[in-house]
Scaffold this motif. Sequence first.
Motif, PDB file in Angstrom:
ATOM      1  N   GLY A 197      -5.342   4.677 -10.914  1.00 53.86           N
ATOM      2  CA  GLY A 197      -5.643   4.818  -9.349  1.00 53.86           C
ATOM      3  C   GLY A 197      -6.932   3.659  -9.955  1.00 53.86           C
ATOM      4  N   LEU A 238     -10.029   5.739  -4.441  1.00 55.96           N
ATOM      5  CA  LEU A 238     -10.478   6.283  -5.617  1.00 55.96           C
ATOM      6  C   LEU A 238     -11.838   6.800  -5.932  1.00 55.96           C
ATOM      7  CD1 LEU A 238      -9.394   5.578  -8.173  1.00 55.96           C
ATOM      8  CD2 LEU A 238     -10.583   2.963  -7.807  1.00 55.96           C
ATOM      9  N   ASN A 267       0.837  -1.453   0.082  1.00 57.46           N
ATOM     10  CA  ASN A 267       0.077   0.242   0.156  1.00 57.46           C
ATOM     11  C   ASN A 267       0.777   1.235   0.259  1.00 57.46           C
ATOM     12  OD1 ASN A 267      -2.389  -1.540  -0.228  1.00 57.46           O
ATOM     13  ND2 ASN A 267      -2.365  -1.781   1.908  1.00 57.46           N
ATOM     14  N   ASP A 315      -5.134  -8.193  -3.019  1.00 57.48           N
ATOM     15  CA  ASP A 315      -5.507  -7.340  -2.072  1.00 57.48           C
ATOM     16  C   ASP A 315      -6.673  -7.970  -1.258  1.00 57.48           C
ATOM     17  OD1 ASP A 315      -2.835  -5.930  -1.482  1.00 57.48           O
ATOM     18  OD2 ASP A 315      -4.265  -4.209  -2.602  1.00 57.48           O
ATOM     19  N   ALA A 338      -4.421  -4.966  -6.454  1.00 60.67           N
ATOM     20  CA  ALA A 338      -5.792  -5.064  -6.389  1.00 60.67           C
ATOM     21  C   ALA A 338      -6.573  -6.922  -5.999  1.00 60.67           C
ATOM     22  CB  ALA A 338      -6.593  -4.156  -7.212  1.00 60.67           C
ATOM     23  N   TYR A 393      -6.472   0.033  -7.271  1.00 62.36           N
ATOM     24  CA  TYR A 393      -8.172  -0.104  -6.315  1.00 62.36           C
ATOM     25  C   TYR A 393      -8.399  -0.473  -6.671  1.00 62.36           C
ATOM     26  CZ  TYR A 393      -4.999   2.931  -3.886  1.00 62.36           C
ATOM     27  OH  TYR A 393      -3.964   3.938  -2.982  1.00 62.36           O
TER      28      TYR A 393
END
Length: 494
Positions: free
Chosen positions: A301, A373, A272, A441, A438, A305
Amino acid sequence: MTQSVKSAPQDARESGHPEDWQERVFSSDVRVWKISKVRSKSAPYQIRWVVAGDVKYASFATYTLADNRRSEILQAMRRGESFDIESGLPESEVRRAEAAEAAKAEEKPDPTWWAFAHEFMKRRWRTAAAKTREGLADSLASAALGMMGDGPDAPELLTVRLAVRWAVVPGHEGEEPPADLAEVCKWLAGNSHPLSSLKNSVVAEDVHYRLAYRLDGKLAAKETYKRRRRGFNAAMAYAIQMGYLDENPIDGLARYATAQTGSVDPRVLMNNVQAQEFLTAVSYIGSVHRNRGRRLVPFFGCIIYAALRPAEVVGLRESDCHLPEEGWGEMTVWETRPVSGKRWTDSGERHDRRGLKMRDPDTKRRVPIPPILVAMLRAHLEEFGTAADGRVFQNERGGLVGTSSYWRVWQEARPLAFPPYKVESPLARKPYDGRAKAITDWLRAGLPVAEVARRAGTSPEVIDRHYAGLIDESEEADNEKIEKAMGWGPADPA
């Protein structure tokens, strides 16, 4: 008695083309032996007969079948037929076989690979996406390397690939080839093997090799090989449908080892902090006047994300975004704008316009997006507005964001964001590595694989194959859960 004749079906003999006839030697000196039994579980009954001193054999599963065949040979002898010395067959059977072969050849045209590639692409063009068209052309061009003649005048392999990729575009039909490809196209038109040559195992194996290897002799990447083989298989399915071939000649050939494994390399993943530093570095790329980097901060982004593909971000519209002042927002993704090149698109533009990858054209995908985001997108729209057609992202001239543009900014930002030893590492080498972050995560957060696949617009099988091996930080916690369930953990305090 032995005689030599020009043997061919009746229509071939009447055609006046003696080169179509085949030299055969027939003899009336024929003797047939009794049926004998041999050591064979599948065909233990054998008949033998002699034609001009040459012994012929035929084995059968049952005595009845053997006796019937022996009877046919005796009947031909009684009719006074001569027998072909090479095959041992009566002349009437030889004639029937030749006639059947001629009829079969008459029914099945045998185009050259050059002509077939044009025909196949013309048939597939209308229903294929631009990227699919480009992939099919690459498959045909790769296979062309194994389907052409050789010799001192053979062109270089690279120019052959370029010539085939240019020539198979239906829009180029009737046009003169580019000056640097004109001679190559002319040579290939006269020196490409016929489609039937694929029945030769040597030719089929060479074509298969060309699909799997680069021109420098190194293995192609796994996805490249898979894409080329899919394209070749589609061409073979069409060839079978049209009656040119009976089967796919490479179906029985094992897949080559590939240049990479299916799992994502964990070294490409940003944490991150690294992701935030990278996006900050992006904002510094380009002059203040052009805002080249700042325009792409939320673009990247969306990849980092929300796991959007770059082509999905290019086509994103403001109307597709729910961006509240606080909390989570949402995107509705339904259109992609992949770069394929002007020759492959119907519009003549570099970007094609398609639905979601590997989905029905009307499919839409809802993707929740985190507050960080949401804030990026709100700030971006406030500063830059939208393109004329409502797209969130545009270049300095209001057009579509090109692949080369965002790739260049990504590469320029890495040295600003990471220390030198990380710049030299695989860390975040390409925009797709942000999508991998992403997805990883989400898996680490405990989302079910099916939900991760839905948000990312792919299948659970792909998630499991490419990403499951990256979730290794949970091993210690998982071990503790097992210890607790088995009663192996430390005793509770009294």
